[in-house]
Design a protein around this motif. Structure first.
Motif, mmCIF file in Angstrom:
data_model
loop_
_atom_site.group_PDB
_atom_site.id
_atom_site.type_symbol
_atom_site.label_atom_id
_atom_site.label_comp_id
_atom_site.label_asym_id
_atom_site.label_seq_id
_atom_site.Cartn_x
_atom_site.Cartn_y
_atom_site.Cartn_z
ATOM 1 N N GLY A 47 27.062 -125.351 -49.148
ATOM 2 C CA GLY A 47 25.823 -124.914 -48.541
ATOM 3 C C GLY A 47 24.605 -125.581 -49.142
ATOM 4 O O GLY A 47 24.696 -126.466 -49.986
ATOM 5 N N LEU B 114 26.255 -114.949 -38.049
ATOM 6 C CA LEU B 114 26.357 -115.325 -39.456
ATOM 7 C C LEU B 114 27.046 -114.244 -40.275
ATOM 8 O O LEU B 114 26.898 -113.051 -40.009
ATOM 9 C CB LEU B 114 24.967 -115.568 -40.046
ATOM 10 C CG LEU B 114 24.053 -116.562 -39.315
ATOM 11 C CD1 LEU B 114 22.690 -116.598 -39.987
ATOM 12 C CD2 LEU B 114 24.686 -117.949 -39.305
ATOM 13 N N ASP C 8 29.945 -114.918 -46.384
ATOM 14 C CA ASP C 8 30.314 -116.330 -46.329
ATOM 15 C C ASP C 8 29.200 -117.200 -46.896
ATOM 16 O O ASP C 8 29.459 -118.144 -47.661
ATOM 17 C CB ASP C 8 30.605 -116.729 -44.883
ATOM 18 C CG ASP C 8 30.807 -118.235 -44.723
ATOM 19 O OD1 ASP C 8 31.786 -118.758 -45.284
ATOM 20 O OD2 ASP C 8 29.983 -118.875 -44.047
ATOM 21 N N HIS C 9 27.962 -116.891 -46.539
ATOM 22 C CA HIS C 9 26.848 -117.697 -47.025
ATOM 23 C C HIS C 9 26.645 -117.509 -48.527
ATOM 24 O O HIS C 9 26.249 -118.454 -49.224
ATOM 25 C CB HIS C 9 25.576 -117.364 -46.248
ATOM 26 C CG HIS C 9 25.539 -117.993 -44.890
ATOM 27 N ND1 HIS C 9 24.860 -119.155 -44.621
ATOM 28 C CD2 HIS C 9 26.129 -117.635 -43.716
ATOM 29 C CE1 HIS C 9 25.007 -119.487 -43.357
ATOM 30 N NE2 HIS C 9 25.783 -118.576 -42.777
ATOM 31 N N ARG D 280 29.315 -119.642 -50.297
ATOM 32 C CA ARG D 280 29.075 -121.094 -50.209
ATOM 33 C C ARG D 280 27.696 -121.495 -50.735
ATOM 34 O O ARG D 280 27.297 -122.638 -50.592
ATOM 35 C CB ARG D 280 29.243 -121.558 -48.764
ATOM 36 C CG ARG D 280 30.644 -121.427 -48.219
ATOM 37 C CD ARG D 280 30.802 -122.078 -46.859
ATOM 38 N NE ARG D 280 30.010 -121.430 -45.813
ATOM 39 C CZ ARG D 280 28.916 -121.952 -45.254
ATOM 40 N NH1 ARG D 280 28.466 -123.147 -45.641
ATOM 41 N NH2 ARG D 280 28.264 -121.312 -44.302
ATOM 42 N N ASP E 283 24.780 -120.833 -49.574
ATOM 43 C CA ASP E 283 24.168 -121.415 -48.382
ATOM 44 C C ASP E 283 23.005 -120.555 -47.896
ATOM 45 O O ASP E 283 22.955 -120.130 -46.733
ATOM 46 C CB ASP E 283 25.227 -121.559 -47.286
ATOM 47 C CG ASP E 283 24.786 -122.486 -46.162
ATOM 48 O OD1 ASP E 283 23.831 -123.266 -46.378
ATOM 49 O OD2 ASP E 283 25.393 -122.433 -45.079
ATOM 50 N N TYR F 2 21.205 -119.690 -43.795
ATOM 51 C CA TYR F 2 21.153 -118.292 -43.363
ATOM 52 C C TYR F 2 19.726 -117.903 -42.967
ATOM 53 O O TYR F 2 19.481 -117.394 -41.861
ATOM 54 C CB TYR F 2 21.652 -117.376 -44.482
ATOM 55 C CG TYR F 2 21.830 -115.940 -44.041
ATOM 56 C CD1 TYR F 2 23.051 -115.493 -43.553
ATOM 57 C CD2 TYR F 2 20.773 -115.033 -44.093
ATOM 58 C CE1 TYR F 2 23.225 -114.180 -43.125
ATOM 59 C CE2 TYR F 2 20.926 -113.725 -43.675
ATOM 60 C CZ TYR F 2 22.153 -113.306 -43.187
ATOM 61 O OH TYR F 2 22.304 -111.999 -42.764
#
Length: 444
Positions: free
Chosen positions: A348, A404, A408-409, A412, A414, A418
């Motif tokens: 990310g 989203l 997960d974000h 990573r 990230d 987002y």
């Protein structure tokens, strides 16, 4: 909104705008022009040389030049990050102090060339001369001159390892100082016997001048043994020849008590605490309770976000130590330790402010009445084009609506993608100062 347009009166009727205004007030308090003139030394009998490095170095140099007598000799060079030269300096017809640009957070050839030029300019200085050093956060990368046995490529690789390691800024700069020919007091040593006056803007917890930009103009109490400890703790890969030099102590830095620093003086012209207090005063003027938790908070960004969320949820449920409506303010320098990505996952984008906001959103659990903002006061979160991000009571819900996964974000690292997807990046552009992280959590 520009810094110049910050209103004198704030209103909490628009929570997101209110938090952004607090950030702008904090940044405005740290502008070099606010304090530069009152800290300038008297004119020497010899010449005045200006040297410096950091994200605020350009604005500091511009402010110094405006305040310095036009008929008094003045020359020098400072290095700042690409894109951080103040517009008013670019548009000036002539300048006595040259501002050059280099890479941050990983050093490049331009930064190395700037460091070489600065050392060259110190040749021939006498006790009648004055050197004004303008030091601010980011100088560790911008002012790079590898120690004997190291190449620029080595320094770049080591810097990338440190940035991904989770090491604190104190630990990173302990190693950087011992792998440099200009940091850790060595720039001041090169200026001897001239008088050196250091004007600094702090971006580190505790405002330790030996840590800001790796302390090029002040004594260094850390040792080669301390640098080796950082290498071993975070498994930093350095050339074997440099390891031997560290073990022998041949890369030691100038220490406190050295005659090289006799007659030198230092002045802190802006600090994280001052900026946080300026924001707190503005919040109180708007009728809120305001608490500066600390300007020295360190740790994993996402975990610090979760900690702030726990405090906010307690206040929102009338169980905390603070009474709403209130704003909780904090600063410091958190870290993002890059973890092994889930199999098949794409790496990310984002910095520590965005990662804090991911942790805050996760920890708030959609708590009603709570908003948050985290941003880097230099206007750049990591290496991205945003300063930070905003968290609202429906951040997670809007993320889900956009397809989203917050988890997960987080996994990573990230944050950028987002908050970009839900329109909650905080974008300011370069602010021409740097007093580290700014975080504000509003509970209504």
């Amino acid at each position: 909104m520009t810094l110049a347009s910050v209103p004198l009166e704030l209103s909490i009727s628009e929570p997101a705008q209110f938090l952004r205004q607090l950030f702008d007030i904090a940044v405005r308090r740290a502008q070099p022009a606010m304090a530069m003139e009152s800290h300038l030394p008297g004119l020497p009998t010899g010449r005045t040389l200006v040297l410096g490095a950091g994200k605020a170095a350009g604005a500091m140099a511009h402010g110094l030049e405006k305040a310095w007598p036009v008929d008094a000799p003045l020359s020098g060079v400072v290095v700042t990050r690409y894109g951080h030269v103040p517009p008013q300096h670019r548009n000036a017809a002539a300048s006595r102090i040259e501002i050059v640009e280099a890479a941050h957070p990983v050093p490049d050839e331009a930064g190395e060339a700037a460091a070489q030029r600065m050392l060259a300019l110190t040749a021939g200085l006498s006790q009648d001369d004055l050197v004004i050093c303008l030091i601010s956060g980011g100088g560790s990368s911008l002012l790079t001159l590898p120690a004997e046995g190291l190449t620029l490529a080595d320094k770049q690789r080591i810097n990338q390892q440190l940035l991904a390691s989770g090491a604190t800024i104190h630990e990173m700069n302990t190693l950087r100082k011992h792998l440099s020919r200009i940091k850790g007091g060595r720039l001041a040593a090169a200026c001897h016997p001239a008088r050196v006056v250091t004007l600094a803007i702090s971006d580190v917890p505790g405002d330790d001048l030996a840590v800001i930009a790796s302390g090029p103009t002040v004594p260094d109490a850390s040792t080669c043994a301390d640098a080796l400890e950082v290498i071993h703790r975070y498994r930093i890969d350095v050339p074997s020849s440099v390891m031997r030099d560290l073990e022998r102590g041949t890369l030691e830095t100038p220490k406190p008590g050295s005659a090289l620093f006799a007659g030198h003086s230092t002045h802190m012209i802006a600090t994280p605490r001052q900026s946080l207090e300026a924001a707190a005063d503005a919040a109180r003027a708007a009728g809120l309770n305001a608490c500066v938790l600390s300007d020295e908070i360190e740790g994993e960004s996402r975990d610090i976000g979760r900690m702030h969320a726990a405090l906010a949820r307690a206040v929102a449920n009338d169980q905390g130590a603070f009474q709403r409506p209130c704003v909780l303010l904090s600063g410091g320098e958190t870290a993002v330790t890059l973890t092994r990505l889930p199999e098949g996952a794409k790496p990310g984008r984002g910095g520590r402010a965005g990662e804090f906001c991911l942790g805050l959103a996760e920890g708030l659990q959609a708590q009603a009445g709570v908003w948050g903002l985290a941003a880097d006061t230099d206007g750049i979160d990591g290496v991205e084009d945003n300063a930070g991000a905003l968290v609202t009571p429906d951040t997670v819900a809007r993320g889900k609506a956009a397809g989203l996964s917050l988890a997960d974000h987080i996994a990573r690292h990230d944050a950028y993608a987002y908050f970009q997807a839900i329109g909650d990046l905080v974008v300011t552009g370069p602010t021409h100062t740097n007093v580290n992280d700014f975080r504000a959590v509003l509970i209504l």
